[in-house]
Design a protein around this motif. Sequence first.
Motif, PDB file in Angstrom:
ATOM      1  N   SER A   4       0.813  -1.217   0.000  1.00 46.02           N
ATOM      2  CA  SER A   4       0.000   0.000   0.000  1.00 46.02           C
ATOM      3  C   SER A   4       0.850   1.272   0.000  1.00 46.02           C
ATOM      4  CB  SER A   4      -0.980  -0.002   1.165  1.00 46.02           C
ATOM      5  OG  SER A   4      -0.308  -0.124   2.389  1.00 46.02           O
ATOM      6  N   ALA A   5       1.959   1.277   0.728  1.00 44.69           N
ATOM      7  CA  ALA A   5       2.811   2.474   0.793  1.00 44.69           C
ATOM      8  C   ALA A   5       3.513   2.756  -0.541  1.00 44.69           C
ATOM      9  CB  ALA A   5       3.835   2.342   1.910  1.00 44.69           C
ATOM     10  N   PHE A  22       2.418   8.171   3.812  1.00 43.49           N
ATOM     11  CA  PHE A  22       2.423   9.150   4.897  1.00 43.49           C
ATOM     12  C   PHE A  22       2.198   8.463   6.242  1.00 43.49           C
ATOM     13  CE2 PHE A  22      -0.333  12.023   7.511  1.00 43.49           C
ATOM     14  CZ  PHE A  22       0.633  12.941   7.876  1.00 43.49           C
ATOM     15  N   TYR A  23       1.256   7.526   6.295  1.00 46.12           N
ATOM     16  CA  TYR A  23       0.965   6.835   7.549  1.00 46.12           C
ATOM     17  C   TYR A  23       2.056   5.840   7.922  1.00 46.12           C
ATOM     18  CZ  TYR A  23      -3.413   9.106   8.424  1.00 46.12           C
ATOM     19  OH  TYR A  23      -4.339  10.064   8.732  1.00 46.12           O
ATOM     20  N   GLU A  24       2.770   5.338   6.935  1.00 46.70           N
ATOM     21  CA  GLU A  24       3.845   4.377   7.219  1.00 46.70           C
ATOM     22  C   GLU A  24       5.167   5.069   7.549  1.00 46.70           C
ATOM     23  OE1 GLU A  24       5.821   0.844   4.709  1.00 46.70           O
ATOM     24  OE2 GLU A  24       3.657   0.641   5.056  1.00 46.70           O
ATOM     25  N   THR A  25       5.450   6.185   6.877  1.00 46.33           N
ATOM     26  CA  THR A  25       6.779   6.815   7.011  1.00 46.33           C
ATOM     27  C   THR A  25       6.750   8.244   7.575  1.00 46.33           C
ATOM     28  OG1 THR A  25       6.732   7.821   4.809  1.00 46.33           O
ATOM     29  CG2 THR A  25       7.541   5.535   4.954  1.00 46.33           C
ATOM     30  N   LEU A  77      -1.482  16.717   3.895  1.00 43.18           N
ATOM     31  CA  LEU A  77      -2.076  15.727   4.782  1.00 43.18           C
ATOM     32  C   LEU A  77      -1.914  16.098   6.254  1.00 43.18           C
ATOM     33  CD1 LEU A  77      -0.874  12.557   2.868  1.00 43.18           C
ATOM     34  CD2 LEU A  77      -3.250  13.327   3.113  1.00 43.18           C
ATOM     35  N   THR A  78      -2.903  15.714   7.041  1.00 44.60           N
ATOM     36  CA  THR A  78      -2.874  15.851   8.489  1.00 44.60           C
ATOM     37  C   THR A  78      -3.114  14.461   9.068  1.00 44.60           C
ATOM     38  OG1 THR A  78      -3.699  18.109   8.420  1.00 44.60           O
ATOM     39  CG2 THR A  78      -3.977  16.926  10.495  1.00 44.60           C
ATOM     40  N   HIS A  79      -2.313  14.041  10.013  1.00 46.78           N
ATOM     41  CA  HIS A  79      -2.486  12.715  10.605  1.00 46.78           C
ATOM     42  C   HIS A  79      -3.811  12.671  11.381  1.00 46.78           C
ATOM     43  CE1 HIS A  79      -1.708   9.019  12.785  1.00 46.78           C
ATOM     44  NE2 HIS A  79      -0.708   8.789  11.938  1.00 46.78           N
ATOM     45  N   ILE A  80      -4.505  11.568  11.265  1.00 52.54           N
ATOM     46  CA  ILE A  80      -5.826  11.431  11.893  1.00 52.54           C
ATOM     47  C   ILE A  80      -5.750  11.589  13.416  1.00 52.54           C
ATOM     48  CG2 ILE A  80      -5.751   8.912  12.110  1.00 52.54           C
ATOM     49  CD1 ILE A  80      -8.816  11.120  11.212  1.00 52.54           C
TER      50      ILE A  80
END
Length: 173
Positions: A145-146, A155-158, A166-169
């Motif tokens: 997926s990354a 973004f969520y992985e690295t 993007l803003t992290h949830i």
Amino acid sequence: MLLNEVYFWTATINDWKHLLANDEFKNIIINSLEELVSREKIIVYAFAIMPNHIHIIWKMKALNGKEMPYASFNKFTAHQFQKLLQQNQSDFLNQFKVDELERKYRFWQRDALAILMDSREKVFQKIEYIHNNPVQEKWNLAKESADYKWSSAKFYETEIDDFNFLTHISEAL
């Protein structure tokens, strides 16, 4: 959709046509999201652009003039899709022709799916779903997926935001 609430949103290209298989059309979506974020109309937490639909987890922060930002997003992207197709692929453009008073072409199906993210479990389930969508056997757009360029999975992985919007949830919960 309400302002200042987090939603999982899915918009589909009319008749499920694979308009978004072309990177030029994906860039139109990225540019629109980037613009709306820079103008503080939306916050984007996660997304994936698929060949015929998009998934976004986002928050509408403020009206864009008199309309909700998702309406501005739909309007802007549709206008840009039409412009690009008129220049390069007029035959493909004709497949989006509609007999409607307010428009000549329809790129987005009516009534996008909007689900209020009212629990942590629901948000994380939808983020996982979005990020795994490109690697599903049906799509086979990437092995991991990354590795899929057109989503927030990397973004969520690295924690590297190649899109700069993007803003992290975790900041919303």
